[in-house]
Design a protein around this motif. Sequence first.
Motif, PDB file in Angstrom:
ATOM      1  N   GLN A   6       6.727 -96.580  17.418  1.00 43.79           N
ATOM      2  CA  GLN A   6       5.755 -97.100  16.450  1.00 43.79           C
ATOM      3  C   GLN A   6       6.204 -96.661  15.054  1.00 43.79           C
ATOM      4  N   ILE A   7       6.747 -97.605  14.309  1.00 46.30           N
ATOM      5  CA  ILE A   7       7.182 -97.276  12.949  1.00 46.30           C
ATOM      6  C   ILE A   7       6.524 -98.235  11.973  1.00 46.30           C
ATOM      7  N   ASP A   8       6.141 -97.680  10.829  1.00 46.74           N
ATOM      8  CA  ASP A   8       5.484 -98.490   9.814  1.00 46.74           C
ATOM      9  C   ASP A   8       6.426 -98.699   8.630  1.00 46.74           C
ATOM     10  N   GLY A   9       5.905 -99.269   7.572  1.00 49.65           N
ATOM     11  CA  GLY A   9       6.705 -99.571   6.394  1.00 49.65           C
ATOM     12  C   GLY A   9       7.322 -98.337   5.750  1.00 49.65           C
ATOM     13  N   PHE A  10       6.584 -97.221   5.735  1.00 48.08           N
ATOM     14  CA  PHE A  10       7.130 -95.984   5.177  1.00 48.08           C
ATOM     15  C   PHE A  10       8.307 -95.492   6.014  1.00 48.08           C
ATOM     16  N   ASP A  11       8.135 -95.541   7.350  1.00 46.17           N
ATOM     17  CA  ASP A  11       9.228 -95.128   8.238  1.00 46.17           C
ATOM     18  C   ASP A  11      10.452 -96.010   8.021  1.00 46.17           C
ATOM     19  N   ARG A  12      10.234 -97.312   7.894  1.00 46.67           N
ATOM     20  CA  ARG A  12      11.347 -98.241   7.693  1.00 46.67           C
ATOM     21  C   ARG A  12      12.101 -97.922   6.398  1.00 46.67           C
ATOM     22  N   LYS A  13      11.359 -97.635   5.338  1.00 48.13           N
ATOM     23  CA  LYS A  13      12.014 -97.276   4.071  1.00 48.13           C
ATOM     24  C   LYS A  13      12.819 -95.991   4.231  1.00 48.13           C
ATOM     25  N   LEU A  14      12.229 -95.004   4.902  1.00 49.93           N
ATOM     26  CA  LEU A  14      12.942 -93.747   5.127  1.00 49.93           C
ATOM     27  C   LEU A  14      14.224 -93.983   5.930  1.00 49.93           C
ATOM     28  N   VAL A  33       9.879 -93.643  -1.332  1.00 49.27           N
ATOM     29  CA  VAL A  33       9.020 -94.317  -0.356  1.00 49.27           C
ATOM     30  C   VAL A  33       7.541 -94.240  -0.706  1.00 49.27           C
ATOM     31  N   GLY A  34       7.185 -93.432  -1.694  1.00 52.55           N
ATOM     32  CA  GLY A  34       5.793 -93.361  -2.120  1.00 52.55           C
ATOM     33  C   GLY A  34       4.921 -92.449  -1.281  1.00 52.55           C
ATOM     34  N   LEU A  35       5.496 -91.349  -0.799  1.00 53.07           N
ATOM     35  CA  LEU A  35       4.757 -90.357  -0.021  1.00 53.07           C
ATOM     36  C   LEU A  35       4.998 -88.972  -0.600  1.00 53.07           C
ATOM     37  N   SER A  36       4.252 -87.999  -0.112  1.00 57.27           N
ATOM     38  CA  SER A  36       4.508 -86.615  -0.507  1.00 57.27           C
ATOM     39  C   SER A  36       5.725 -86.099   0.254  1.00 57.27           C
ATOM     40  N   ALA A  37       6.329 -85.044  -0.268  1.00 53.00           N
ATOM     41  CA  ALA A  37       7.489 -84.452   0.391  1.00 53.00           C
ATOM     42  C   ALA A  37       7.126 -83.953   1.787  1.00 53.00           C
ATOM     43  N   SER A  38       5.940 -83.368   1.946  1.00 54.74           N
ATOM     44  CA  SER A  38       5.542 -82.865   3.269  1.00 54.74           C
ATOM     45  C   SER A  38       5.343 -84.024   4.253  1.00 54.74           C
ATOM     46  N   ALA A  39       4.806 -85.147   3.780  1.00 64.22           N
ATOM     47  CA  ALA A  39       4.636 -86.315   4.650  1.00 64.22           C
ATOM     48  C   ALA A  39       5.994 -86.862   5.082  1.00 64.22           C
ATOM     49  N   VAL A  40       6.958 -86.861   4.171  1.00 60.67           N
ATOM     50  CA  VAL A  40       8.314 -87.323   4.502  1.00 60.67           C
ATOM     51  C   VAL A  40       8.918 -86.429   5.584  1.00 60.67           C
ATOM     52  N   LEU A  41       8.788 -85.100   5.425  1.00 61.65           N
ATOM     53  CA  LEU A  41       9.328 -84.177   6.419  1.00 61.65           C
ATOM     54  C   LEU A  41       8.681 -84.376   7.783  1.00 61.65           C
ATOM     55  N   ARG A  42       7.365 -84.572   7.805  1.00 61.91           N
ATOM     56  CA  ARG A  42       6.670 -84.820   9.076  1.00 61.91           C
ATOM     57  C   ARG A  42       7.171 -86.098   9.732  1.00 61.91           C
ATOM     58  N   ARG A  43       7.334 -87.139   8.940  1.00 63.96           N
ATOM     59  CA  ARG A  43       7.807 -88.417   9.481  1.00 63.96           C
ATOM     60  C   ARG A  43       9.226 -88.304  10.023  1.00 63.96           C
ATOM     61  N   LEU A  44      10.105 -87.651   9.283  1.00 63.15           N
ATOM     62  CA  LEU A  44      11.482 -87.488   9.749  1.00 63.15           C
ATOM     63  C   LEU A  44      11.510 -86.678  11.044  1.00 63.15           C
ATOM     64  N   LYS A  45      10.696 -85.635  11.124  1.00 64.59           N
ATOM     65  CA  LYS A  45      10.622 -84.832  12.343  1.00 64.59           C
ATOM     66  C   LYS A  45      10.140 -85.685  13.521  1.00 64.59           C
ATOM     67  N   ARG A  46       9.120 -86.514  13.286  1.00 60.52           N
ATOM     68  CA  ARG A  46       8.600 -87.395  14.344  1.00 60.52           C
ATOM     69  C   ARG A  46       9.641 -88.426  14.762  1.00 60.52           C
ATOM     70  N   LEU A  47      10.344 -89.011  13.794  1.00 58.70           N
ATOM     71  CA  LEU A  47      11.366 -90.006  14.104  1.00 58.70           C
ATOM     72  C   LEU A  47      12.491 -89.393  14.952  1.00 58.70           C
ATOM     73  N   LYS A  48      12.822 -88.139  14.692  1.00 54.75           N
ATOM     74  CA  LYS A  48      13.820 -87.453  15.524  1.00 54.75           C
ATOM     75  C   LYS A  48      13.258 -87.179  16.911  1.00 54.75           C
ATOM     76  N   VAL A  52      14.221 -92.050  17.507  1.00 56.26           N
ATOM     77  CA  VAL A  52      14.612 -93.119  16.584  1.00 56.26           C
ATOM     78  C   VAL A  52      15.842 -92.665  15.802  1.00 56.26           C
ATOM     79  N   ILE A  53      15.799 -91.447  15.280  1.00 57.39           N
ATOM     80  CA  ILE A  53      16.963 -90.843  14.630  1.00 57.39           C
ATOM     81  C   ILE A  53      17.674 -90.027  15.701  1.00 57.39           C
TER      82      ILE A  53
END
Length: 158
Positions: A6-14, A33-48, A52-53
């Motif tokens: 499940q990936i959204d537009g923010f995930d796709r940009k990342l 991508v228009g998010l906070s740094a902590s939100a980006v880190l959480r998303r990257l961790k989830r994608l891994k 996905v990554i």
Amino acid sequence: MTRLAQIDGFDRKLLAIVQHDADTPTDILAERVGLSASAVLRRLKRLKADGVILANVATVDPLRVGKPTFFVVALEIERERPELLGRLRQWLNADAHVQEVFYVTGSADFILIVAAPDVESYDALMSRLIADNPNVRRFTTNVALGVGKRSLAIPIDL
């Protein structure tokens, strides 16, 4: 069977950004991508965690590490029995010179991308492949005369 993540537009940009530069600082990713740094880190961790990554790797310039020769190899096999295919796949995955393996339709059964230091090393690899895998009927080789583009980036619809 692998489920779609499940990936959204923010995930796709990342994903579009980190595929081309995984070293992009978090604050830059957040800004792009228009998010906070902590939100980006959480998303990257989830994608891994979701697979996905798969890995963060460095792309190495072949000219600076000995200029390997690239070979595009079409393999034909005798029988497509699961245990024989499994053994061949394991063999191909275990060899560092075999960079990519595609199970394909058409006259070949597999297309391989092989990077070897020279033709002699490639010939030795293919001799071992044939000796260790009697299910391989034959192979044809194309030698890359030049490399116009190398990438493993998957196009991401934004």
